[in-house]
Write a protein that holds these residues in place. Structure first.
Motif, PDB file in Angstrom:
ATOM      1  N   GLY A   1       1.825   6.322  -7.118  1.00 28.21           N
ATOM      2  CA  GLY A   1       0.656   6.806  -7.840  1.00 28.21           C
ATOM      3  C   GLY A   1       0.223   5.842  -8.932  1.00 28.21           C
ATOM      4  O   GLY A   1       0.679   4.696  -9.021  1.00 28.21           O
ATOM      5  N   GLY A   2      -0.655   6.309  -9.797  1.00 36.61           N
ATOM      6  CA  GLY A   2      -1.228   5.430 -10.808  1.00 36.61           C
ATOM      7  C   GLY A   2      -0.543   5.469 -12.147  1.00 36.61           C
ATOM      8  O   GLY A   2      -0.968   4.776 -13.083  1.00 36.61           O
TER       9      GLY A   2
ATOM     10  N   ASP B   1       0.827  -1.212   0.000  1.00 30.71           N
ATOM     11  CA  ASP B   1       0.000   0.000   0.000  1.00 30.71           C
ATOM     12  C   ASP B   1       0.857   1.256   0.000  1.00 30.71           C
ATOM     13  O   ASP B   1       0.547   2.248  -0.665  1.00 30.71           O
ATOM     14  CB  ASP B   1      -0.921  -0.008   1.220  1.00 30.71           C
ATOM     15  CG  ASP B   1      -1.985  -1.091   1.138  1.00 30.71           C
ATOM     16  OD1 ASP B   1      -2.230  -1.579   0.010  1.00 30.71           O
ATOM     17  OD2 ASP B   1      -2.530  -1.470   2.189  1.00 30.71           O
ATOM     18  N   MET B   2       1.956   1.241   0.770  1.00 30.65           N
ATOM     19  CA  MET B   2       2.841   2.408   0.835  1.00 30.65           C
ATOM     20  C   MET B   2       3.438   2.709  -0.535  1.00 30.65           C
ATOM     21  O   MET B   2       3.488   3.869  -0.970  1.00 30.65           O
ATOM     22  CB  MET B   2       3.967   2.161   1.851  1.00 30.65           C
ATOM     23  CG  MET B   2       4.907   3.342   2.017  1.00 30.65           C
ATOM     24  SD  MET B   2       6.444   2.914   2.883  1.00 30.65           S
ATOM     25  CE  MET B   2       5.803   2.182   4.367  1.00 30.65           C
TER      26      MET B   2
ATOM     27  N   GLN C   1       2.253   1.841  -3.512  1.00 31.32           N
ATOM     28  CA  GLN C   1       1.218   2.290  -4.437  1.00 31.32           C
ATOM     29  C   GLN C   1       0.871   3.748  -4.193  1.00 31.32           C
ATOM     30  O   GLN C   1       0.682   4.536  -5.132  1.00 31.32           O
ATOM     31  CB  GLN C   1      -0.028   1.416  -4.279  1.00 31.32           C
ATOM     32  CG  GLN C   1      -1.067   1.643  -5.374  1.00 31.32           C
ATOM     33  CD  GLN C   1      -0.543   1.272  -6.756  1.00 31.32           C
ATOM     34  OE1 GLN C   1      -0.265   0.106  -7.026  1.00 31.32           O
ATOM     35  NE2 GLN C   1      -0.396   2.256  -7.625  1.00 31.32           N
ATOM     36  N   SER C   2       0.818   4.141  -2.894  1.00 27.82           N
ATOM     37  CA  SER C   2       0.496   5.524  -2.561  1.00 27.82           C
ATOM     38  C   SER C   2       1.613   6.466  -2.993  1.00 27.82           C
ATOM     39  O   SER C   2       1.354   7.558  -3.500  1.00 27.82           O
ATOM     40  CB  SER C   2       0.270   5.636  -1.046  1.00 27.82           C
ATOM     41  OG  SER C   2       0.081   6.979  -0.672  1.00 27.82           O
ATOM     42  N   ALA C   3       2.869   6.041  -2.811  1.00 28.77           N
ATOM     43  CA  ALA C   3       4.003   6.901  -3.141  1.00 28.77           C
ATOM     44  C   ALA C   3       4.192   7.050  -4.645  1.00 28.77           C
ATOM     45  O   ALA C   3       4.565   8.112  -5.132  1.00 28.77           O
ATOM     46  CB  ALA C   3       5.281   6.351  -2.498  1.00 28.77           C
TER      47      ALA C   3
END
Length: 558
Positions: free
Chosen positions: A282-283, A275-276, A278-280
């Motif tokens: 981005g898409g 999760d970390m 993916q958040s850092a």
């Protein structure tokens, strides 16, 4: 070690009107700094040419005077020199509001501003900071001279050897190649050592400042209910924590960070970071499912630092890719023999975590400088150049290495090779969300710190936890305090203090109060001196109230 002679320790003061020059000279003289008042800009320049550590100048003289000669002298400084100026400006005349101050920043280069009227402590602190920086420059000058002498001696020896061994030209060529490798390694080591020394000193002062900021933010939050104010306090806290992380990164690549290595399951580390990451990231980039070895050995590494390393590599990989690129993290076991070993690691069992991307790759020139501190190919403001340096520093400090496989327009794979741990990984206990209050409402804690603001924050934390707090601003004051207080249950000591440091004070305190436990507070300035001290006896600045409570509770329990 010489710092440039007695003249080079002077503080020059240029304030022709008013009493600024007299007041500043008197303040500096009282604290032992040699101060000399100058009459004009030309007089100031003449004294600078003779030798000086810094110049304290009022803004009006610089704005209205002819600075051509001064500017030419600044431009002509040798490579080791960056002469510091402390400009006294009018209240409200900060760089943000004063175009003239911005122009002075460009003209003078190494310039700091101090608003008038100034507090004596502020002036002394600013001058001391400039003096420390100037002394570092003198040390750099001597290092450069030593290197030049060594290189000149080496070149003479090579020339003599060449004349004697014309018949063994091929052997001589091989020797020259080896010499160049040694010189490159030496220069890299010297750069890291110089930056490391500077970093550790700066980290101490910077972490003291962050401790004060975080402590006061926490105190303000306790009684604040306005959502807008709380949001701003959160922003201040996050900015301070980012500053602490940046300091930790600089210490890691300079190998000044004290690590806490233990057996770690890298597979579990990678899974927990999903999760970390993916958040850092981005898409814009697709994160492939990690390729994890099912029988992975435990690795010996600081678990917090390896998470920072993986996150760093992932962010670098994202920046190297266009929209639609893919990122893959892989783990594997590696049994290294005498060949194919990154950084010439000794043969043995290692654990590898690799981060691969489909980005632009690196040219040979970029690859050769990839691990240099502050080297970056990113735009100004988008990268500090510390990411791969931190990776390299952590891997080397942990007994491992780093290798890079890259191809232009095809992508890059960076492999972190870590020693195999003998023990099985251990699970961390979840930290309690509650603060650990004093076990006895009458417990007395002696807090010793030469920085009044840090001492006040620490004392406030402990008072809120239910401890009775006694404060001392130096080792001598702490020893005197002991003579007047029969009961002191624990002591929190700043390690880096002028005069008697925390280690020396602790030895004296253990003689006088052998039963009282001691907790050291450190800003990393003397991390090597705390090598033999257990982690439970150290709280690292900037610390929170919860961290201080847990550390002190463990110290008391021990």
């Amino acid at each position: 070690m010489s710092r440039g002679g007695e003249l080079s320790e002077r503080a020059l003061i240029l304030a022709p009107t008013g009493r600024d020059a007299v007041v500043a000279a008197q303040i500096l003289t009282e604290v032992g700094t040699v101060a000399q008042v100058c009459d004009t800009v030309d007089d100031l320049l003449a004294r600078m040419i003779e030798g000086a550590a810094l110049a304290v100048v009022v803004e009006e003289v610089l704005i209205n005077g002819d600075l051509n000669a001064l500017s030419a002298w600044i431009e002509a400084q040798p490579s080791w020199s960056d002469f510091p100026f402390l400009v006294l400006n009018r209240r409200g005349g900060s760089v943000e509001r004063n175009p003239a101050a911005r122009r002075l920043s460009v003209t003078l280069g190494n310039v700091s501003f101090l608003e008038r009227p100034f507090h004596p402590t502020t002036l002394v602190s600013a001058v001391d900071t400039a003096l420390r920086g100037r002394r570092r420059q003198y040390e750099a000058r001597e290092r450069i001279a030593e290197i030049q002498r060594a290189e000149a001696l080496l070149e003479r020896r090579v020339a003599d050897r060449t004349a004697q061994l014309q018949a063994a030209n091929r052997e001589l060529a091989a020797q020259i190649v080896e010499r160049e490798k040694a010189e490159t390694a030496l220069r890299q080591a010297q750069r890291l050592e110089a930056v490391g020394q500077l970093t550790s000193g700066v980290a101490h002062d910077f972490n003291n400042l962050l401790t004060v900021v975080l402590g006061n933010v926490d105190q303000l939050r306790k009684n604040e209910t306005d959502p807008k104010v709380l949001r701003r306090l959160d922003m201040m806290r996050e900015a301070s924590q980012r500053g602490a992380r940046l300091t930790a990164q600089m210490l890691a690549f300079s190998r000044r960070q004290k690590l806490e290595p233990r057996a770690v399951d890298l597979n579990e580390t990678v899974r927990s970071m999903g999760d970390m990451l993916q958040s850092a990231i981005g898409g814009s980039v697709h994160i492939e499912p990690p390729q994890l070895a099912y029988d992975l050995w435990p690795a010996m590494i600081d678990p917090t630092q390896i998470e920072l390393v993986i996150l760093n590599l992932a962010i670098n990989a994202r920046d190297a890719m266009e929209v639609g690129g893919s990122l893959t993290i892989r783990t594997e076991n590696a049994r290294l023999d005498a060949s194919g070993r990154p950084d010439e690691l000794p043969p043995g069992d290692y654990v590898v975590v690799a981060v691969s991307d489909t980005g632009s790759g690196m040219t040979d020139e970029v690859l050769s400088r990839a691990f240099e501190p502050f080297f970056t190919t990113k735009e100004v403001g988008k990268g500090s150049g510390l990411g791969l340096s931190q990776v390299f520093g952590l891997a080397k400090q942990s007994g491992g290495g780093v290798s890079i496989d890259t191809e232009v327009d095809k992508g890059t794979t960076i492999r972190i090779v870590l020693p195999r741990a003998d023990a099985a990984p251990t699970q961390d206990r979840e930290p309690s969300g509650e603060l650990l209050a004093a076990r006895d409402a009458g417990m007395v804690v002696l807090v010793v710190d030469d920085d009044e603001a840090v001492r006040t924050v620490t004392a406030g934390y402990l008072s809120d936890l239910g401890y009775d707090v006694i404060e001392a601003d130096s080792g001598g004051a702490a020893l005197e305090t002991l003579e007047h207080h029969d009961r002191i249950d624990a002591m929190v000591l700043d390690f880096a203090m002028p005069g008697m440091n925390g280690g020396e004070l602790a030895r004296e305190l253990r003689v006088r109060r052998p039963g009282a436990p001691i907790l050291f507070a450190t800003g990393y300035a003397d991390a090597e001196a705390l090598t033999d001290v257990g982690e439970d006896m150290i709280v690292r600045k900037p610390f929170t109230q919860a961290e201080l409570a847990r550390k002190l509770s463990r110290t008391l329990a021990a």
